[in-house]
Design an enzyme around this catalytic site. Sequence first.
Site, PDB file in Angstrom:
ATOM      1  CB  SER A  61       9.415  84.750  21.539  1.00 12.60           C
ATOM      2  OG  SER A  61      10.472  84.468  20.650  1.00 12.60           O
ATOM      3  CE1 TYR A  95       6.909  86.397  17.309  1.00  8.06           C
ATOM      4  CE2 TYR A  95       9.239  86.240  17.811  1.00  8.06           C
ATOM      5  CZ  TYR A  95       7.967  85.688  17.820  1.00  8.06           C
ATOM      6  OH  TYR A  95       7.771  84.438  18.355  1.00  8.06           O
ATOM      7  CE  LYS A 134       5.615  86.283  20.479  1.00  9.67           C
ATOM      8  NZ  LYS A 134       4.595  85.390  21.072  1.00  9.67           N
TER       9      LYS A 134
HETATM   10  N1  LIG Z   1       7.857  78.477  16.250  1.00  7.81           N
HETATM   11  C1  LIG Z   1       8.821  79.083  16.908  1.00  7.81           C
HETATM   12  O1  LIG Z   1      10.015  78.926  16.600  1.00  7.81           O
HETATM   13  C2  LIG Z   1       8.501  79.963  18.075  1.00  7.81           C
HETATM   14  C3  LIG Z   1       9.583  80.445  18.848  1.00  7.81           C
HETATM   15  C4  LIG Z   1       9.307  81.277  19.921  1.00  7.81           C
HETATM   16  C5  LIG Z   1       7.998  81.594  20.244  1.00  7.81           C
HETATM   17  N2  LIG Z   1       6.979  81.115  19.475  1.00  7.81           N
HETATM   18  C6  LIG Z   1       5.627  81.508  19.860  1.00  7.81           C
HETATM   19  O2  LIG Z   1       4.850  80.351  20.069  1.00  7.81           O
HETATM   20  C7  LIG Z   1       3.472  80.644  19.808  1.00  7.81           C
HETATM   21  C8  LIG Z   1       2.916  79.592  18.844  1.00  7.81           C
HETATM   22  O3  LIG Z   1       3.664  79.673  17.637  1.00  7.81           O
HETATM   23  P1  LIG Z   1       3.724  78.517  16.545  1.00  7.81           P
HETATM   24  O4  LIG Z   1       5.116  78.452  16.071  1.00  7.81           O
HETATM   25  O5  LIG Z   1       3.052  77.297  17.046  1.00  7.81           O
HETATM   26  O6  LIG Z   1       2.866  79.227  15.407  1.00  7.81           O
HETATM   27  P2  LIG Z   1       1.895  78.634  14.279  1.00  7.81           P
HETATM   28  O7  LIG Z   1       1.863  79.721  13.264  1.00  7.81           O
HETATM   29  O8  LIG Z   1       2.281  77.250  13.902  1.00  7.81           O
HETATM   30  O9  LIG Z   1       0.492  78.551  15.045  1.00  7.81           O
HETATM   31  C9  LIG Z   1      -0.121  79.706  15.509  1.00  7.81           C
HETATM   32  C10 LIG Z   1      -1.605  79.443  15.682  1.00  7.81           C
HETATM   33  O10 LIG Z   1      -2.186  80.671  16.153  1.00  7.81           O
HETATM   34  C11 LIG Z   1      -3.338  80.940  15.389  1.00  7.81           C
HETATM   35  N3  LIG Z   1      -3.584  82.388  15.374  1.00  7.81           N
HETATM   36  C12 LIG Z   1      -2.883  83.352  14.725  1.00  7.81           C
HETATM   37  N4  LIG Z   1      -3.435  84.555  14.939  1.00  7.81           N
HETATM   38  C13 LIG Z   1      -4.501  84.349  15.746  1.00  7.81           C
HETATM   39  C14 LIG Z   1      -5.487  85.196  16.302  1.00  7.81           C
HETATM   40  N5  LIG Z   1      -5.489  86.522  16.056  1.00  7.81           N
HETATM   41  N6  LIG Z   1      -6.446  84.641  17.083  1.00  7.81           N
HETATM   42  C15 LIG Z   1      -6.464  83.306  17.314  1.00  7.81           C
HETATM   43  N7  LIG Z   1      -5.575  82.455  16.804  1.00  7.81           N
HETATM   44  C16 LIG Z   1      -4.604  82.968  16.027  1.00  7.81           C
HETATM   45  C17 LIG Z   1      -3.039  80.384  14.005  1.00  7.81           C
HETATM   46  O11 LIG Z   1      -4.229  80.151  13.258  1.00  7.81           O
HETATM   47  C18 LIG Z   1      -2.306  79.098  14.376  1.00  7.81           C
HETATM   48  O12 LIG Z   1      -3.207  78.032  14.576  1.00  7.81           O
HETATM   49  C19 LIG Z   1       3.454  82.067  19.240  1.00  7.81           C
HETATM   50  O13 LIG Z   1       3.113  82.984  20.262  1.00  7.81           O
HETATM   51  C20 LIG Z   1       4.881  82.277  18.782  1.00  7.81           C
HETATM   52  O14 LIG Z   1       5.255  83.646  18.756  1.00  7.81           O
HETATM   53  C21 LIG Z   1       7.194  80.310  18.414  1.00  7.81           C
END
Ligand SMILES: NC(=O)c1ccc[n+]([C@@H]2O[C@H](COP(=O)([O-])OP(=O)(O)OC[C@H]3O[C@@H](n4cnc5c(N)ncnc54)[C@H](O)[C@@H]3O)[C@@H](O)[C@H]2O)c1
Length: 266
Positions: A140, A153, A157
């Site tokens: 992240s 977080y 991260k």
């Molecule tokens: N959305 C943002 O702004 C953002 C920014 C920086 C980093 N990220 C990172 O990107 C990645 C994806 O995030 P996103 O925004 O698509 O999230 P999201 O919540 O839309 O999707 C996350 C997915 O992970 C699955 N999940 C959660 N816990 C789990 C587990 N224990 N085992 C298996 N699957 C699991 C959920 O069911 C979901 O399908 C994450 O690592 C998040 O920290 C997101």
Amino acid sequence: MDLNNKVVVVTGGANGIGRALCEKFAEAGAKVAVADLDMSAANELANAINGIAVSTDVGDETAIQKLVAETEDKLGPIDIFVSNAGVSFSDAPGWMAASAPNDHWTASWNINVMAHVFAARAVVPGMIKRGGGYLVNVASGASLLCQMGDAAYSTTKTAALGFAESLAITHGDDNIKVSVVCPLYVATAMTEGGRGVSGQDEVMTAEQAADAIYAGMEEETFMILPHAELATYSQRKGADYDRWLKGMRRMRQGMLEQNPEYAYKV
Ligand SMILES: NC(=O)c1ccc[n+]([C@@H]2O[C@H](COP(=O)([O-])OP(=O)(O)OC[C@H]3O[C@@H](n4cnc5c(N)ncnc54)[C@H](O)[C@@H]3O)[C@@H](O)[C@H]2O)c1
């Protein structure tokens, strides 16, 4: 990077950034394993992209081992493992830096960090024997800066970035490619459809984030920054930590003026 017939695992692949990545990899001809807890969305996606859905809790090492075994059994040896699943909570209800409950800290460690360790432990030996492989770990912007209001977080991260560095240094000479992905805000369920802290952050769609990650993978870049401005922010932090902290405190004060409910009470 020729993805045709490559075997790719994407954890957290059923929704958000992971889902957009699965679609992109499948379009490029990859055989994709969608690993998630949300099996209704995972099955629907796997059917649409001619992949497989594997019920997986990535925070559980045995589940990751089963995911690897099932994928290799059904699709063949894993070429690319994308550790994308992640969770974020907040410092609620106390809103001090250490006040989130232990179960939120533990889940953040297990899912945001240990899942990457479990995946590497399960696939790297086989990749080395086969002559190489690729690990893509989604961390992240919070790995480089800080997610205000969510110390667990930010901490986990940052640790995920540290582990990706260790992987790249230890296994680069084994032809194990490693990328760590550090996005700022992406409109997904995690951000409730996209909220930036400063109000000035660019919020991209999951598809735009997946395009940027794919482009970074084509270059085999270690640090993939879907939001290019993060490079400047992190250079400024590195150049003068104290100045950066002052700026972040100012930003936090601005946020508290708009959202007084996030202020802690002693
Ligand atoms: N959305 C943002 O702004 C953002 C920014 C920086 C980093 N990220 C990172 O990107 C990645 C994806 O995030 P996103 O925004 O698509 O999230 P999201 O919540 O839309 O999707 C996350 C997915 O992970 C699955 N999940 C959660 N816990 C789990 C587990 N224990 N085992 C298996 N699957 C699991 C959920 O069911 C979901 O399908 C994450 O690592 C998040 O920290 C997101």
